[in-house]
Design a protein around this motif. Structure first.
Motif, PDB file in Angstrom:
ATOM      1  N   ILE A   1       0.756  -1.212  -0.059  1.00 53.04           N
ATOM      2  CA  ILE A   1       0.079   0.095   0.006  1.00 53.04           C
ATOM      3  C   ILE A   1       0.835   1.173   0.010  1.00 53.04           C
ATOM      4  CG2 ILE A   1      -1.872   1.399   1.134  1.00 53.04           C
ATOM      5  CD1 ILE A   1      -2.691  -1.350   2.800  1.00 53.04           C
ATOM      6  N   TYR A   2       0.731   2.160  -0.945  1.00 50.70           N
ATOM      7  CA  TYR A   2       1.494   3.246  -1.287  1.00 50.70           C
ATOM      8  C   TYR A   2       0.476   4.650  -0.898  1.00 50.70           C
ATOM      9  CZ  TYR A   2       5.808   1.125  -3.211  1.00 50.70           C
ATOM     10  OH  TYR A   2       6.637   0.426  -3.252  1.00 50.70           O
ATOM     11  N   GLU A   3       1.117   5.695  -0.718  1.00 51.67           N
ATOM     12  CA  GLU A   3       0.321   6.873  -0.668  1.00 51.67           C
ATOM     13  C   GLU A   3      -0.068   7.170  -1.729  1.00 51.67           C
ATOM     14  OE1 GLU A   3       1.805  11.613   0.172  1.00 51.67           O
ATOM     15  OE2 GLU A   3       3.335   9.815  -0.096  1.00 51.67           O
ATOM     16  N   GLY A   4      -1.417   7.560  -1.779  1.00 53.23           N
ATOM     17  CA  GLY A   4      -2.064   7.974  -3.274  1.00 53.23           C
ATOM     18  C   GLY A   4      -2.840   6.760  -3.672  1.00 53.23           C
ATOM     19  N   ASP A   5      -2.582   5.434  -3.153  1.00 53.59           N
ATOM     20  CA  ASP A   5      -3.597   4.523  -3.373  1.00 53.59           C
ATOM     21  C   ASP A   5      -4.992   4.711  -2.983  1.00 53.59           C
ATOM     22  OD1 ASP A   5      -1.659   2.907  -4.844  1.00 53.59           O
ATOM     23  OD2 ASP A   5      -1.169   1.365  -2.905  1.00 53.59           O
ATOM     24  N   ILE A   6      -5.986   4.040  -3.848  1.00 53.31           N
ATOM     25  CA  ILE A   6      -7.324   4.117  -3.297  1.00 53.31           C
ATOM     26  C   ILE A   6      -7.741   2.660  -2.856  1.00 53.31           C
ATOM     27  CG2 ILE A   6      -9.641   4.390  -4.113  1.00 53.31           C
ATOM     28  CD1 ILE A   6      -8.469   6.091  -6.488  1.00 53.31           C
ATOM     29  N   VAL A   7      -8.156   2.962  -1.294  1.00 53.32           N
ATOM     30  CA  VAL A   7      -8.353   1.487  -0.717  1.00 53.32           C
ATOM     31  C   VAL A   7      -9.858   1.362  -0.208  1.00 53.32           C
ATOM     32  CG1 VAL A   7      -7.666   0.490   1.529  1.00 53.32           C
ATOM     33  CG2 VAL A   7      -5.947   1.531   0.271  1.00 53.32           C
ATOM     34  N   ARG A   8     -10.096   0.339  -0.194  1.00 51.68           N
ATOM     35  CA  ARG A   8     -11.780   0.045   0.142  1.00 51.68           C
ATOM     36  C   ARG A   8     -11.512  -0.884   1.742  1.00 51.68           C
ATOM     37  NH1 ARG A   8     -15.377  -2.229  -3.874  1.00 51.68           N
ATOM     38  NH2 ARG A   8     -13.438  -3.286  -4.505  1.00 51.68           N
ATOM     39  N   THR A   9     -12.063  -0.355   2.572  1.00 50.77           N
ATOM     40  CA  THR A   9     -12.164  -0.957   3.811  1.00 50.77           C
ATOM     41  C   THR A   9     -13.144  -2.373   3.867  1.00 50.77           C
ATOM     42  OG1 THR A   9     -14.152   0.157   4.804  1.00 50.77           O
ATOM     43  CG2 THR A   9     -12.018   1.229   5.381  1.00 50.77           C
ATOM     44  N   GLY A  10     -12.792  -3.152   4.575  1.00 50.69           N
ATOM     45  CA  GLY A  10     -13.282  -4.497   4.352  1.00 50.69           C
ATOM     46  C   GLY A  10     -14.911  -4.419   4.664  1.00 50.69           C
ATOM     47  N   GLU A  11     -15.222  -5.769   4.528  1.00 53.09           N
ATOM     48  CA  GLU A  11     -16.862  -6.100   4.793  1.00 53.09           C
ATOM     49  C   GLU A  11     -16.906  -6.259   6.296  1.00 53.09           C
ATOM     50  OE1 GLU A  11     -19.456  -6.413   2.576  1.00 53.09           O
ATOM     51  OE2 GLU A  11     -17.947  -5.472   0.958  1.00 53.09           O
ATOM     52  N   ASP A  12     -15.562  -6.682   6.717  1.00 51.45           N
ATOM     53  CA  ASP A  12     -15.257  -7.162   8.200  1.00 51.45           C
ATOM     54  C   ASP A  12     -15.249  -6.050   8.800  1.00 51.45           C
ATOM     55  OD1 ASP A  12     -13.111  -6.980   7.002  1.00 51.45           O
ATOM     56  OD2 ASP A  12     -12.168  -8.304   8.288  1.00 51.45           O
ATOM     57  N   ASN A  13     -16.117  -4.832   8.804  1.00 54.14           N
ATOM     58  CA  ASN A  13     -15.651  -3.590   9.327  1.00 54.14           C
ATOM     59  C   ASN A  13     -16.006  -3.412  10.605  1.00 54.14           C
ATOM     60  OD1 ASN A  13     -18.555  -3.612   9.054  1.00 54.14           O
ATOM     61  ND2 ASN A  13     -18.436  -1.594   8.040  1.00 54.14           N
ATOM     62  N   ILE A  14     -15.726  -4.234  11.609  1.00 54.73           N
ATOM     63  CA  ILE A  14     -15.578  -4.341  13.032  1.00 54.73           C
ATOM     64  C   ILE A  14     -14.701  -2.902  13.536  1.00 54.73           C
ATOM     65  CG2 ILE A  14     -15.279  -5.224  15.372  1.00 54.73           C
ATOM     66  CD1 ILE A  14     -15.525  -8.095  13.960  1.00 54.73           C
ATOM     67  N   GLY A  15     -15.153  -1.777  13.967  1.00 54.49           N
ATOM     68  CA  GLY A  15     -14.384  -0.800  14.492  1.00 54.49           C
ATOM     69  C   GLY A  15     -14.465   0.308  13.688  1.00 54.49           C
ATOM     70  N   ASP A  16     -14.617   0.032  12.033  1.00 52.24           N
ATOM     71  CA  ASP A  16     -14.900   1.172  11.164  1.00 52.24           C
ATOM     72  C   ASP A  16     -16.556   1.537  11.383  1.00 52.24           C
ATOM     73  OD1 ASP A  16     -12.304   1.125  10.777  1.00 52.24           O
ATOM     74  OD2 ASP A  16     -12.529   0.105   8.813  1.00 52.24           O
ATOM     75  N   PRO A  17     -16.633   2.786  11.087  1.00 50.97           N
ATOM     76  CA  PRO A  17     -18.133   3.368  11.253  1.00 50.97           C
ATOM     77  C   PRO A  17     -18.939   2.581  10.187  1.00 50.97           C
ATOM     78  CG  PRO A  17     -16.623   4.962  10.894  1.00 50.97           C
ATOM     79  CD  PRO A  17     -15.711   3.870  10.910  1.00 50.97           C
ATOM     80  N   GLU A  18     -18.550   2.381   8.768  1.00 52.53           N
ATOM     81  CA  GLU A  18     -18.908   1.474   7.688  1.00 52.53           C
ATOM     82  C   GLU A  18     -18.146   1.154   6.626  1.00 52.53           C
ATOM     83  OE1 GLU A  18     -21.424   4.779   4.971  1.00 52.53           O
ATOM     84  OE2 GLU A  18     -22.051   4.669   7.117  1.00 52.53           O
ATOM     85  N   SER A  19     -18.331   0.446   5.561  1.00 53.87           N
ATOM     86  CA  SER A  19     -17.357   0.533   4.693  1.00 53.87           C
ATOM     87  C   SER A  19     -17.092   1.673   4.053  1.00 53.87           C
ATOM     88  CB  SER A  19     -17.896  -0.786   3.655  1.00 53.87           C
ATOM     89  OG  SER A  19     -17.653  -1.993   4.216  1.00 53.87           O
ATOM     90  N   MET A  20     -15.680   1.857   3.493  1.00 55.00           N
ATOM     91  CA  MET A  20     -15.456   3.226   2.894  1.00 55.00           C
ATOM     92  C   MET A  20     -14.518   3.005   1.927  1.00 55.00           C
ATOM     93  SD  MET A  20     -13.960   6.638   5.173  1.00 55.00           S
ATOM     94  CE  MET A  20     -12.305   6.427   4.789  1.00 55.00           C
ATOM     95  N   ILE A  21     -14.622   3.737   0.873  1.00 55.98           N
ATOM     96  CA  ILE A  21     -13.447   3.857  -0.217  1.00 55.98           C
ATOM     97  C   ILE A  21     -12.723   5.245   0.063  1.00 55.98           C
ATOM     98  CG2 ILE A  21     -12.848   4.082  -2.550  1.00 55.98           C
ATOM     99  CD1 ILE A  21     -15.377   2.166  -3.227  1.00 55.98           C
ATOM    100  N   GLY A  22     -11.230   5.447   0.172  1.00 55.68           N
ATOM    101  CA  GLY A  22     -10.698   6.572   0.156  1.00 55.68           C
ATOM    102  C   GLY A  22      -9.275   6.581  -0.337  1.00 55.68           C
TER     103      GLY A  22
END
Length: 142
Positions: free
Chosen positions: A74-95
């Motif tokens: 994972i590099y700076e500038g990559d676009i990342v999707r958080t997982g379906e197993d999003n325990i601890g994250d508010p909801e799945s996100m792309i950023g």
């Protein structure tokens, strides 16, 4: 813990990535060199291009030291999707992966939200980067 420090560079003229390592590619050896003062130089078998000759040609991206759920770096500038197993994250996100105040974050400007890139409880997946896949940040994804 020892973190691997490395970079890659996006070439705005050629629309391609360069890794700062020697590559044997169809007989053409390429190298990106970064001077102690942060100046980029690209060397191939046929030419030497210094960024001072082409201002704003290269965009330098730093490796975060982390890998996604598929083992990709994972590099700076990559676009990342958080997982379906999003325990601890508010909801799945792309950023977009950014560095802010010494921490790697996934930032979604549209949602005005940022979460930490590193997580022990949810997976991260690189789905693109800001140079080739900007539309992923604009909500135009499947």
């Amino acid at each position: 813990m020892k973190r691997e420090i490395k970079f890659r560079a996006w070439d705005n003229l050629e629309n391609r990535w360069y890794e700062p390592t020697f590559e044997g590619y169809r007989g053409k050896i390429e190298e990106i060199m970064l001077s102690p003062r942060g100046r980029l130089t690209m060397r191939t078998m046929t030419e030497l291009i210094d960024e001072s000759m082409f201002p704003n040609r290269f965009e330098l991206m730093q490796y975060t030291g982390l890998k996604d759920k598929n083992g990709g770096e994972i590099y700076e500038g990559d676009i990342v999707r958080t997982g379906e197993d999003n325990i601890g994250d508010p909801e799945s996100m792309i950023g977009q992966v950014i560095m802010r105040e010494g921490s790697w974050l996934i930032e979604n400007e549209k949602m005005q939200e940022a979460i930490e890139l590193f997580s022990e409880i949810t997976s991260r997946e690189v789905i693109g980067n800001i140079f080739e896949d900007k539309q992923l940040l604009e909500g135009k994804y499947e």
